[in-house]
Design a protein around this motif. Sequence first.
Motif, short mmCIF file in Angstrom:
data_model
loop_
_atom_site.label_atom_id
_atom_site.label_comp_id
_atom_site.label_asym_id
_atom_site.label_seq_id
_atom_site.Cartn_x
_atom_site.Cartn_y
_atom_site.Cartn_z
N HIS A 19 0.83 -1.21 0.00
CA HIS A 19 0.00 0.00 0.00
C HIS A 19 0.86 1.26 0.00
CE1 HIS A 19 -3.31 2.70 0.91
NE2 HIS A 19 -2.59 3.16 1.94
N GLU A 20 1.86 1.30 0.88
CA GLU A 20 2.74 2.46 0.97
C GLU A 20 3.52 2.68 -0.32
OE1 GLU A 20 5.09 1.65 4.45
OE2 GLU A 20 3.36 1.84 5.78
N GLU A 21 3.84 1.60 -1.02
CA GLU A 21 4.58 1.69 -2.29
C GLU A 21 3.68 2.10 -3.44
OE1 GLU A 21 7.99 1.55 -4.71
OE2 GLU A 21 7.78 1.59 -2.53
N GLY A 22 2.35 2.02 -3.23
CA GLY A 22 1.42 2.35 -4.31
C GLY A 22 1.13 1.18 -5.22
N TRP A 23 1.43 -0.03 -4.75
CA TRP A 23 1.13 -1.24 -5.53
C TRP A 23 -0.31 -1.65 -5.23
CZ3 TRP A 23 6.21 -4.55 -4.86
CH2 TRP A 23 7.26 -3.91 -5.53
N THR A 24 -1.24 -0.82 -5.72
CA THR A 24 -2.65 -0.96 -5.36
C THR A 24 -3.27 -2.26 -5.87
OG1 THR A 24 -3.24 0.35 -7.30
CG2 THR A 24 -3.04 1.52 -5.21
N GLN A 25 -2.82 -2.75 -7.01
CA GLN A 25 -3.40 -3.99 -7.53
C GLN A 25 -3.17 -5.15 -6.57
OE1 GLN A 25 -2.01 -5.70 -11.30
NE2 GLN A 25 -4.15 -5.65 -11.94
N LEU A 26 -1.98 -5.22 -5.97
CA LEU A 26 -1.71 -6.27 -4.99
C LEU A 26 -2.59 -6.13 -3.76
CD1 LEU A 26 2.20 -6.40 -5.12
CD2 LEU A 26 0.58 -7.99 -6.18
N VAL A 27 -2.84 -4.90 -3.36
CA VAL A 27 -3.67 -4.64 -2.18
C VAL A 27 -5.14 -4.95 -2.49
CG1 VAL A 27 -4.44 -2.89 -0.53
CG2 VAL A 27 -2.05 -2.94 -1.28
N GLU A 28 -5.61 -4.45 -3.63
CA GLU A 28 -7.02 -4.65 -3.99
C GLU A 28 -7.34 -6.11 -4.27
OE1 GLU A 28 -7.43 -1.98 -7.29
OE2 GLU A 28 -7.37 -0.21 -6.00
N ARG A 29 -6.39 -6.86 -4.75
CA ARG A 29 -6.59 -8.28 -5.04
C ARG A 29 -5.94 -9.10 -3.92
NH1 ARG A 29 -5.02 -9.06 -11.20
NH2 ARG A 29 -5.98 -11.07 -10.76
N GLY A 30 -6.29 -8.76 -2.70
CA GLY A 30 -5.64 -9.32 -1.53
C GLY A 30 -5.64 -10.84 -1.44
N GLU A 31 -6.75 -11.48 -1.76
CA GLU A 31 -6.79 -12.95 -1.66
C GLU A 31 -5.90 -13.60 -2.71
OE1 GLU A 31 -7.78 -14.92 0.81
OE2 GLU A 31 -8.09 -12.97 1.74
N LEU A 32 -5.83 -13.03 -3.91
CA LEU A 32 -4.91 -13.56 -4.92
C LEU A 32 -3.46 -13.33 -4.51
CD1 LEU A 32 -6.67 -12.55 -8.27
CD2 LEU A 32 -6.47 -14.83 -7.28
N THR A 33 -3.20 -12.18 -3.92
CA THR A 33 -1.85 -11.88 -3.44
C THR A 33 -1.46 -12.84 -2.32
OG1 THR A 33 -2.15 -9.56 -4.04
CG2 THR A 33 -0.36 -10.06 -2.50
N ARG A 34 -2.39 -13.09 -1.41
CA ARG A 34 -2.14 -14.05 -0.32
C ARG A 34 -1.85 -15.44 -0.89
NH1 ARG A 34 -3.70 -13.68 5.03
NH2 ARG A 34 -5.23 -12.07 4.50
N GLU A 35 -2.63 -15.86 -1.90
CA GLU A 35 -2.42 -17.17 -2.51
C GLU A 35 -1.06 -17.24 -3.21
OE1 GLU A 35 -3.31 -21.13 -3.39
OE2 GLU A 35 -4.08 -19.75 -1.89
N ALA A 36 -0.65 -16.14 -3.83
CA ALA A 36 0.67 -16.10 -4.47
C ALA A 36 1.77 -16.36 -3.43
CB ALA A 36 0.90 -14.77 -5.17
N TRP A 37 1.64 -15.77 -2.26
CA TRP A 37 2.61 -16.00 -1.18
C TRP A 37 2.56 -17.46 -0.72
CZ3 TRP A 37 6.57 -13.33 0.96
CH2 TRP A 37 6.75 -12.01 0.51
#
Length: 129
Positions: A19-37
């Motif tokens: 969020h602080e970096e402005g990577w909004t797509q990763l934040v807005e698609r939180g469940e996909l981002t969590r699954e990527a991790w």
Amino acid sequence: MKIRAYVASDFEHIQQLNHEEGWTQLVERGELTREAWRQSNVTYVMESDKGEIVAYLRGLTDTAVTLFVCKLLVAPAYQKCGLGEQLLQHIHERYPTTRIELLASQTSHTYYEKLRFRPFYGFRKTIHE
């Protein structure tokens, strides 16, 4: 500073950095981002002496030939301190026979060139294109 393996409870801190970096797509698609991790086999965070997560690296490797860095992020207050380089060195030491591959933006390519990465030609396509 301490490098350690990512654990699931780190995810909210990682999303705050995104969020602080402005990577909004990763934040807005939180469940996909969590699954990527969850699905990545190269996941590390760097903690400050106070236990605060100040940098992370997420990637994939076959452990023998290729190590692909998907994301590398250092909090703005900790940039230019060598933390990104330390994370890259850490993963390369864990998989010493691999070549590291990553994508760079127009603003980050000089950082990687300084670390002796060389550009290569590649392609990208999403399912909607």
